[in-house]
Design a protein around this motif. Sequence first.
Motif, short mmCIF file in Angstrom:
data_model
loop_
_atom_site.label_atom_id
_atom_site.label_comp_id
_atom_site.label_asym_id
_atom_site.label_seq_id
_atom_site.Cartn_x
_atom_site.Cartn_y
_atom_site.Cartn_z
N LEU A 101 -7.80 -46.06 12.14
CA LEU A 101 -8.69 -46.60 13.16
C LEU A 101 -9.81 -47.42 12.52
CD1 LEU A 101 -9.07 -43.36 15.33
CD2 LEU A 101 -7.40 -45.20 15.60
N LYS A 102 -10.13 -48.55 13.15
CA LYS A 102 -11.20 -49.39 12.64
C LYS A 102 -12.55 -49.07 13.29
CE LYS A 102 -8.28 -53.29 11.30
NZ LYS A 102 -8.02 -54.75 11.49
N SER A 103 -12.52 -48.66 14.56
CA SER A 103 -13.79 -48.39 15.26
C SER A 103 -13.55 -47.43 16.42
CB SER A 103 -14.42 -49.69 15.78
OG SER A 103 -13.58 -50.29 16.75
N VAL A 104 -14.64 -46.83 16.89
CA VAL A 104 -14.57 -45.85 17.97
C VAL A 104 -15.70 -46.09 18.97
CG1 VAL A 104 -13.53 -44.11 16.48
CG2 VAL A 104 -16.02 -44.14 16.81
N ILE A 105 -15.52 -45.53 20.15
CA ILE A 105 -16.60 -45.35 21.11
C ILE A 105 -16.90 -43.86 21.11
CG2 ILE A 105 -17.31 -45.54 23.53
CD1 ILE A 105 -15.23 -47.82 23.79
N GLY A 106 -18.06 -43.47 20.62
CA GLY A 106 -18.39 -42.06 20.50
C GLY A 106 -18.90 -41.47 21.79
N MET A 107 -18.45 -40.27 22.09
CA MET A 107 -18.91 -39.53 23.27
C MET A 107 -19.25 -38.11 22.83
SD MET A 107 -16.91 -38.78 26.88
CE MET A 107 -16.85 -40.54 27.27
N GLY A 108 -20.54 -37.76 22.88
CA GLY A 108 -20.95 -36.45 22.40
C GLY A 108 -22.04 -35.84 23.24
N THR A 109 -22.15 -34.52 23.14
CA THR A 109 -23.18 -33.80 23.85
C THR A 109 -23.85 -32.80 22.93
OG1 THR A 109 -23.63 -32.30 25.73
CG2 THR A 109 -21.45 -32.17 24.72
N GLY A 110 -25.17 -32.69 23.01
CA GLY A 110 -25.92 -31.74 22.19
C GLY A 110 -25.73 -31.99 20.71
N ALA A 111 -25.25 -30.97 20.01
CA ALA A 111 -25.01 -31.09 18.58
C ALA A 111 -24.04 -32.22 18.28
CB ALA A 111 -24.46 -29.77 18.02
N GLY A 112 -23.01 -32.38 19.11
CA GLY A 112 -22.05 -33.46 18.92
C GLY A 112 -22.68 -34.83 19.07
N ALA A 113 -23.63 -34.95 20.00
CA ALA A 113 -24.33 -36.22 20.19
C ALA A 113 -25.17 -36.55 18.96
CB ALA A 113 -25.21 -36.15 21.43
N TYR A 114 -25.79 -35.53 18.38
CA TYR A 114 -26.58 -35.73 17.16
C TYR A 114 -25.66 -36.21 16.02
CZ TYR A 114 -29.55 -34.73 13.12
OH TYR A 114 -30.26 -34.84 11.95
N ILE A 115 -24.52 -35.56 15.84
CA ILE A 115 -23.60 -35.90 14.77
C ILE A 115 -23.10 -37.34 14.94
CG2 ILE A 115 -21.30 -35.40 13.82
CD1 ILE A 115 -21.90 -32.42 14.58
N LEU A 116 -22.75 -37.73 16.15
CA LEU A 116 -22.26 -39.09 16.38
C LEU A 116 -23.36 -40.13 16.18
CD1 LEU A 116 -19.93 -38.60 19.49
CD2 LEU A 116 -19.27 -38.98 17.12
N THR A 117 -24.60 -39.78 16.53
CA THR A 117 -25.70 -40.71 16.28
C THR A 117 -25.90 -40.92 14.79
OG1 THR A 117 -26.78 -39.96 18.32
CG2 THR A 117 -28.12 -41.21 16.76
N ARG A 118 -25.86 -39.84 14.03
CA ARG A 118 -25.98 -39.95 12.58
C ARG A 118 -24.82 -40.79 12.01
NH1 ARG A 118 -29.95 -39.75 9.42
NH2 ARG A 118 -30.67 -37.75 10.25
N PHE A 119 -23.63 -40.58 12.53
CA PHE A 119 -22.48 -41.36 12.10
C PHE A 119 -22.68 -42.84 12.40
CE2 PHE A 119 -18.17 -42.93 13.61
CZ PHE A 119 -17.68 -43.20 12.35
N ALA A 120 -23.20 -43.16 13.60
CA ALA A 120 -23.42 -44.56 13.97
C ALA A 120 -24.50 -45.21 13.11
CB ALA A 120 -23.81 -44.65 15.44
N LEU A 121 -25.52 -44.45 12.75
CA LEU A 121 -26.58 -44.99 11.90
C LEU A 121 -26.07 -45.29 10.50
CD1 LEU A 121 -29.56 -42.69 12.96
CD2 LEU A 121 -29.30 -45.12 13.47
N ASN A 122 -25.17 -44.44 10.00
CA ASN A 122 -24.65 -44.62 8.64
C ASN A 122 -23.47 -45.59 8.56
OD1 ASN A 122 -26.55 -42.80 7.67
ND2 ASN A 122 -25.16 -41.05 7.77
N TYR A 123 -22.72 -45.68 9.65
CA TYR A 123 -21.51 -46.52 9.65
C TYR A 123 -21.48 -47.38 10.92
CZ TYR A 123 -20.10 -43.17 6.07
OH TYR A 123 -20.05 -42.37 4.96
N PRO A 124 -22.44 -48.28 11.09
CA PRO A 124 -22.51 -49.06 12.34
C PRO A 124 -21.28 -49.91 12.61
CG PRO A 124 -23.98 -49.99 10.65
CD PRO A 124 -23.50 -48.66 10.14
N ASP A 125 -20.58 -50.35 11.57
CA ASP A 125 -19.40 -51.18 11.77
C ASP A 125 -18.23 -50.40 12.35
OD1 ASP A 125 -20.79 -53.31 10.74
OD2 ASP A 125 -19.95 -53.14 8.72
N MET A 126 -18.30 -49.07 12.29
CA MET A 126 -17.22 -48.24 12.82
C MET A 126 -17.45 -47.80 14.26
SD MET A 126 -16.21 -45.71 9.65
CE MET A 126 -15.51 -46.33 8.12
N VAL A 127 -18.61 -48.14 14.81
CA VAL A 127 -18.98 -47.63 16.14
C VAL A 127 -19.23 -48.80 17.09
CG1 VAL A 127 -20.61 -46.24 17.46
CG2 VAL A 127 -20.01 -45.57 15.12
N GLU A 128 -18.42 -48.87 18.15
CA GLU A 128 -18.58 -49.91 19.16
C GLU A 128 -19.64 -49.54 20.19
OE1 GLU A 128 -17.07 -52.77 19.17
OE2 GLU A 128 -15.53 -52.47 17.63
#
Length: 223
Positions: A101-128
Amino acid sequence: MLPCWQFRTIHGSVHVTMCGSPRGNRPVILTYHDIGLNHKTCFNPLFNFEDMQEITQHFSVCHVDAPGQQDGAASFPPGYMYPSMDQLSEMLPGVLKQFGLKSVIGMGTGAGAYILTRFALNYPDMVEGLVLINVNPCAEGWMDWAATKISGWANALPDMVISHLFGKDEIHSSHDLIHTYRQHILIDMNQNNLHLFVNSYNSRRDLDIEWLTVVVFLRFPSP
């Protein structure tokens, strides 16, 4: 039954469930659950909803369960160091690589939302894009830490998780709903593993963002 995988990453193994086949360069919806839940209890009701079928016809969905939080998970051995929130986010590029996979649309809640936000900050090219619910970008403060410790002495782990997942009004008024989730936490979740995940979330650091904008796009049917 949906196909499931257990992938080894730089910070340990992660449980992944894929719904549908990735379509070319189109992003995949990647979900991440909150503490006390897994992808089934957190997202199955949403994706089984009739109106979501239009979305799942066009996008495949990749559900990620935090280590040891999937149904039937075995206990981690004594002394196991559970990944930090940052390390959990660092597992996701490996998941994308496994599926090509080249990119994703992240959907998270609570702890999962925090993890996905951190992922988007570190790997912005992978998050649409991100769909975040109840994300807390701040580290746990001293008052929160003390309240958690005191609550831990007075209440069982399921009560602590319930108080995180629901507001006071819901806890006092929605007895059947709260009972259902309490039974899930007690029966379906590995208590030792859940405790480690909760501790990891409570040890999170600031996301280092000054503000968070949530944009909701609504497409209304033609008259």
